[in-house]
Design a protein around this motif. Sequence first.
Motif, PDB file in Angstrom:
ATOM      1  N   SER A  27       0.839  -1.206   0.000  1.00  0.00           N
ATOM      2  CA  SER A  27       0.000   0.000   0.000  1.00  0.00           C
ATOM      3  C   SER A  27       0.871   1.252   0.000  1.00  0.00           C
ATOM      4  CB  SER A  27      -0.919   0.017   1.231  1.00  0.00           C
ATOM      5  OG  SER A  27      -1.820  -1.056   1.211  1.00  0.00           O
ATOM      6  N   TRP A  31       1.055   4.127  -2.818  1.00  0.00           N
ATOM      7  CA  TRP A  31       0.860   5.520  -2.398  1.00  0.00           C
ATOM      8  C   TRP A  31       1.992   6.406  -2.906  1.00  0.00           C
ATOM      9  CZ3 TRP A  31      -2.776   8.592  -0.648  1.00  0.00           C
ATOM     10  CH2 TRP A  31      -2.423   9.788  -0.019  1.00  0.00           C
ATOM     11  N   GLU A 183     -10.000   0.940   3.179  1.00  0.00           N
ATOM     12  CA  GLU A 183     -11.115   1.831   2.869  1.00  0.00           C
ATOM     13  C   GLU A 183     -11.432   2.749   4.051  1.00  0.00           C
ATOM     14  OE1 GLU A 183     -15.883   1.603   1.839  1.00  0.00           O
ATOM     15  OE2 GLU A 183     -14.617  -0.133   1.422  1.00  0.00           O
ATOM     16  N   GLY A 187      -9.643   5.649   2.484  1.00  0.00           N
ATOM     17  CA  GLY A 187     -10.655   6.010   1.508  1.00  0.00           C
ATOM     18  C   GLY A 187     -10.977   4.916   0.511  1.00  0.00           C
ATOM     19  N   GLU A 188     -12.191   4.994  -0.048  1.00  0.00           N
ATOM     20  CA  GLU A 188     -12.691   3.950  -0.941  1.00  0.00           C
ATOM     21  C   GLU A 188     -11.887   3.876  -2.237  1.00  0.00           C
ATOM     22  OE1 GLU A 188     -16.794   2.762  -3.353  1.00  0.00           O
ATOM     23  OE2 GLU A 188     -16.794   4.417  -1.908  1.00  0.00           O
ATOM     24  N   GLN A 189     -11.531   5.016  -2.811  1.00  0.00           N
ATOM     25  CA  GLN A 189     -10.825   5.001  -4.091  1.00  0.00           C
ATOM     26  C   GLN A 189      -9.484   4.286  -3.987  1.00  0.00           C
ATOM     27  OE1 GLN A 189     -10.127   8.836  -5.879  1.00  0.00           O
ATOM     28  NE2 GLN A 189      -9.083   7.990  -7.656  1.00  0.00           N
ATOM     29  N   PHE A 190      -8.724   4.592  -2.942  1.00  0.00           N
ATOM     30  CA  PHE A 190      -7.421   3.943  -2.795  1.00  0.00           C
ATOM     31  C   PHE A 190      -7.595   2.445  -2.530  1.00  0.00           C
ATOM     32  CE2 PHE A 190      -3.587   2.663  -0.470  1.00  0.00           C
ATOM     33  CZ  PHE A 190      -2.612   3.064  -1.378  1.00  0.00           C
ATOM     34  N   ARG A 192      -9.948   0.542  -3.699  1.00  0.00           N
ATOM     35  CA  ARG A 192     -10.248  -0.102  -4.986  1.00  0.00           C
ATOM     36  C   ARG A 192      -8.985  -0.242  -5.837  1.00  0.00           C
ATOM     37  NH1 ARG A 192     -15.253  -1.257  -6.138  1.00  0.00           N
ATOM     38  NH2 ARG A 192     -16.939  -0.387  -4.886  1.00  0.00           N
ATOM     39  N   GLN A 193      -8.126   0.732  -5.757  1.00  0.00           N
ATOM     40  CA  GLN A 193      -6.867   0.635  -6.496  1.00  0.00           C
ATOM     41  C   GLN A 193      -6.006  -0.504  -5.954  1.00  0.00           C
ATOM     42  OE1 GLN A 193      -5.862   4.787  -5.831  1.00  0.00           O
ATOM     43  NE2 GLN A 193      -6.054   5.245  -8.015  1.00  0.00           N
ATOM     44  N   LYS A 196      -7.297  -3.877  -7.177  1.00  0.00           N
ATOM     45  CA  LYS A 196      -6.843  -4.183  -8.538  1.00  0.00           C
ATOM     46  C   LYS A 196      -5.382  -4.627  -8.543  1.00  0.00           C
ATOM     47  CE  LYS A 196     -10.072  -0.872 -10.600  1.00  0.00           C
ATOM     48  NZ  LYS A 196     -10.222   0.440 -11.259  1.00  0.00           N
TER      49      LYS A 196
END
Length: 340
Positions: A27, A31, A183, A187-190, A192-193, A196
């Motif tokens: 992560s 980042w 999440e 946050g949700e966007q990170f 989801r990344q 993937k």
Amino acid sequence: MKTIAILAHPNSIASDVLTLLDYFEFSNALWRFLQPESQQQLFHAYVVSPDAKPLQLRHGLQLAVQPHDWSQADAAVFTPGYAYDAKGLQQLVEQSSCYYPKLPALLEQGAILAASCTGTYALAGSGLLNHRQATSSWFFKDVFQNMFPQVHLQLNKVLVMDQQLLTAGATTSHHNLCLALTEKLAGEQFARQMAKLMLTDPNRSSQLPYMDADLLPANPALDPLMKQARRYLLANLAEPFSLQQLADQLHLTKRTLLRRFKAELKDTPLNYLQRLRIEQAKRLLETSRMPIEQVVLQVGYEDVSSFRKLFLQYTELTPSQYRQKFLLEPNWSCCPQSTS
């Protein structure tokens, strides 16, 4: 920077401890890639041991322990341990009990307390899951319910978040636990990344499709009459159900039969038969390409639509979806050859 304390002990499963460390390191790498101007890490995950000394795990693996005041962590995660029966699961609670005194203060300051698989027993042992919703490994569901009857167990769920208490189901659900923590903390966007990047399905929400009655530990204390009833029902799976016929087979009155089923199996004979039929249907869907209409007949049903609704209720998948997910192909290969 968000801090994650990994609450471990000598019986912790090494892969779970290392997955947490690796996941949050990955992560940080993502980042840095997305935020090259940032000089700070997104997460700091570290291992905590009961005695603050280096942790000696099975297979000779030793892990360093950071002298960090984990009572200030943003999240604390109880790791699963090696346990295969009620005695071993109770020992996991005892091995983690040294962490319990700091947990209420963590919750008060807004931290998340998390656990997956058998680690949920450690969290439940603190009493903080009482009267809360939680999930755990479906494999040991009866043990969990006996040990922690005040916890509202949601075994159909891969993840359950009740306020600041996050629990996950069996084994690989710790990947989904990591995504959920991401999440909540980043946050949700990170998240989801990261899903993937890690090839983790963020939409995996249910344990029901993975439950297999053949893998559940046998209850050695089960009434011999109930064992006889199970054998009879399995032998007559496709036959129309008759409560009187089953009672006669066991030399019981219908009233006594219903009472014994309720006491021993926490179910009615008809519901129990439905569970057996669903399990047999799952086996047929996994191991054959028999038309679904024929599968339905094989397990004692005639109406395909009614059976589909019942199957969906037990597995959260239609028969076709279940077959697509679990069919064992005769020429299956983990590494299919390229066709180019």
